[in-house]
Design an enzyme around this catalytic site. Sequence first.
Site, PDB file in Angstrom:
ATOM      1  N   GLY A 157       0.780  -1.230   0.000  1.00 54.04           N
ATOM      2  CA  GLY A 157       0.000   0.000   0.000  1.00 54.04           C
ATOM      3  C   GLY A 157       0.815   1.284   0.000  1.00 54.04           C
ATOM      4  O   GLY A 157       0.388   2.294  -0.546  1.00 54.04           O
ATOM      5  N   GLU A 178       4.078   4.222   5.824  1.00 47.46           N
ATOM      6  CA  GLU A 178       2.855   3.416   5.749  1.00 47.46           C
ATOM      7  C   GLU A 178       1.786   4.192   4.996  1.00 47.46           C
ATOM      8  O   GLU A 178       1.809   5.425   4.943  1.00 47.46           O
ATOM      9  CB  GLU A 178       2.442   3.069   7.196  1.00 47.46           C
ATOM     10  CG  GLU A 178       1.251   2.193   7.410  1.00 47.46           C
ATOM     11  CD  GLU A 178       1.216   0.849   6.688  1.00 47.46           C
ATOM     12  OE1 GLU A 178       1.310   0.851   5.440  1.00 47.46           O
ATOM     13  OE2 GLU A 178       1.023  -0.171   7.361  1.00 47.46           O
ATOM     14  N   ASP A 184      -5.005   2.340  10.830  1.00 46.27           N
ATOM     15  CA  ASP A 184      -6.408   2.086  11.131  1.00 46.27           C
ATOM     16  C   ASP A 184      -6.464   1.735  12.627  1.00 46.27           C
ATOM     17  O   ASP A 184      -6.433   2.632  13.469  1.00 46.27           O
ATOM     18  CB  ASP A 184      -6.840   0.945  10.201  1.00 46.27           C
ATOM     19  CG  ASP A 184      -8.323   0.737  10.137  1.00 46.27           C
ATOM     20  OD1 ASP A 184      -9.064   1.713  10.280  1.00 46.27           O
ATOM     21  OD2 ASP A 184      -8.753  -0.408   9.931  1.00 46.27           O
ATOM     22  N   PHE A 224     -14.113   3.455   3.894  1.00 45.21           N
ATOM     23  CA  PHE A 224     -13.101   2.662   3.191  1.00 45.21           C
ATOM     24  C   PHE A 224     -12.634   3.414   1.960  1.00 45.21           C
ATOM     25  O   PHE A 224     -13.428   3.803   1.113  1.00 45.21           O
ATOM     26  CB  PHE A 224     -13.639   1.279   2.802  1.00 45.21           C
ATOM     27  CG  PHE A 224     -12.521   0.337   2.497  1.00 45.21           C
ATOM     28  CD1 PHE A 224     -11.870  -0.349   3.514  1.00 45.21           C
ATOM     29  CD2 PHE A 224     -12.076   0.175   1.192  1.00 45.21           C
ATOM     30  CE1 PHE A 224     -10.800  -1.189   3.234  1.00 45.21           C
ATOM     31  CE2 PHE A 224     -11.004  -0.665   0.902  1.00 45.21           C
ATOM     32  CZ  PHE A 224     -10.369  -1.352   1.933  1.00 45.21           C
TER      33      PHE A 224
HETATM   34  P1  IMP Z   1      -4.225  -1.623  11.102  1.00 39.75           P
HETATM   35  O1  IMP Z   1      -3.339  -2.720  11.633  1.00 39.75           O
HETATM   36  O2  IMP Z   1      -5.664  -1.863  11.522  1.00 39.75           O
HETATM   37  O3  IMP Z   1      -3.774  -0.232  11.439  1.00 39.75           O
HETATM   38  O4  IMP Z   1      -4.253  -1.876   9.544  1.00 39.75           O
HETATM   39  C1  IMP Z   1      -3.763  -0.988   8.644  1.00 39.75           C
HETATM   40  C2  IMP Z   1      -3.823  -1.617   7.262  1.00 39.75           C
HETATM   41  O5  IMP Z   1      -5.185  -1.901   6.887  1.00 39.75           O
HETATM   42  C3  IMP Z   1      -3.319  -0.624   6.236  1.00 39.75           C
HETATM   43  O6  IMP Z   1      -1.944  -0.745   6.030  1.00 39.75           O
HETATM   44  C4  IMP Z   1      -4.138  -0.973   5.014  1.00 39.75           C
HETATM   45  O7  IMP Z   1      -3.476  -1.971   4.273  1.00 39.75           O
HETATM   46  C5  IMP Z   1      -5.438  -1.533   5.545  1.00 39.75           C
HETATM   47  N1  IMP Z   1      -6.522  -0.506   5.508  1.00 39.75           N
HETATM   48  C6  IMP Z   1      -7.122   0.087   6.566  1.00 39.75           C
HETATM   49  N2  IMP Z   1      -8.073   0.958   6.188  1.00 39.75           N
HETATM   50  C7  IMP Z   1      -8.075   0.917   4.827  1.00 39.75           C
HETATM   51  C8  IMP Z   1      -8.861   1.622   3.828  1.00 39.75           C
HETATM   52  O8  IMP Z   1      -9.742   2.453   4.095  1.00 39.75           O
HETATM   53  N3  IMP Z   1      -8.573   1.316   2.532  1.00 39.75           N
HETATM   54  C9  IMP Z   1      -7.611   0.415   2.176  1.00 39.75           C
HETATM   55  N4  IMP Z   1      -6.871  -0.262   3.073  1.00 39.75           N
HETATM   56  C10 IMP Z   1      -7.107  -0.016   4.392  1.00 39.75           C
HETATM   57 MG    MG Z   2      -0.745  -1.375   4.445  1.00 35.78          MG
END
Ligand code: IMP
Ligand code: MG
Length: 177
Positions: A43, A98, A102, A151
């Site tokens: 990403g 990054e 999220d 999203f």
């Molecule tokens: P975390 O461990 O929950 O912080 O996950 C973060 C990862 O979830 C990011 O690196 C993204 O790959 C994915 N992610 C979270 N929200 C989105 C979104 O709105 N669109 C696309 N990918 C997302």
């Molecule tokens: Mg990611």
Amino acid sequence: MSYASGEVLITEEELQNRVRELGEQISHDYEGERIIAICVLKGAVVFMSDLIRTLTVDTMIDFMAVSSYGASTKSTGVVRILKDLDSNIEGENVLIVEDIIDSGLTLKYLKDYLKARKPKSVRICTLLDKPERRSTDIVPDYIGFSVENRFIVGYGLDYNQLYRNLPYISCLEEVKA
Ligand code: IMP
Ligand code: MG
């Protein structure tokens, strides 16, 4: 139900301007030092490639690929390393790059994982932040934009591996068949 890229939230011009500002701030903060920018695949690849071209400090790059453990869609906080660094980061300034934070679970794990290798410092630069969704105490050092809890896709972010190539950030929208 099928999906398509919908409303544009951040335009290409807004992205480029903000990336340049982040690059100036990072270059200022690390003046006289060198950094290893670590791209979290896949990403962050678009953001990373734009960001590093705005840096004026000595910069090395490396890549990691991670995935949440197991098949569950809910992040467990345990991260599987799919691709580890090629470089030795001991004594270096590590900047994790990054796409979006999220829950923060992925980055929390990654930061601790890299800290164990005794770098001089570890900071986090994220293009996007969804603060509402945070379930850890992780605080990014550099944030491009805070976004609401929708999203989003584009500029590296995907839905089922699509839309990473869009030069802007947009919402994913349902399309009625
Ligand atoms: P975390 O461990 O929950 O912080 O996950 C973060 C990862 O979830 C990011 O690196 C993204 O790959 C994915 N992610 C979270 N929200 C989105 C979104 O709105 N669109 C696309 N990918 C997302
Ligand atoms: Mg990611």
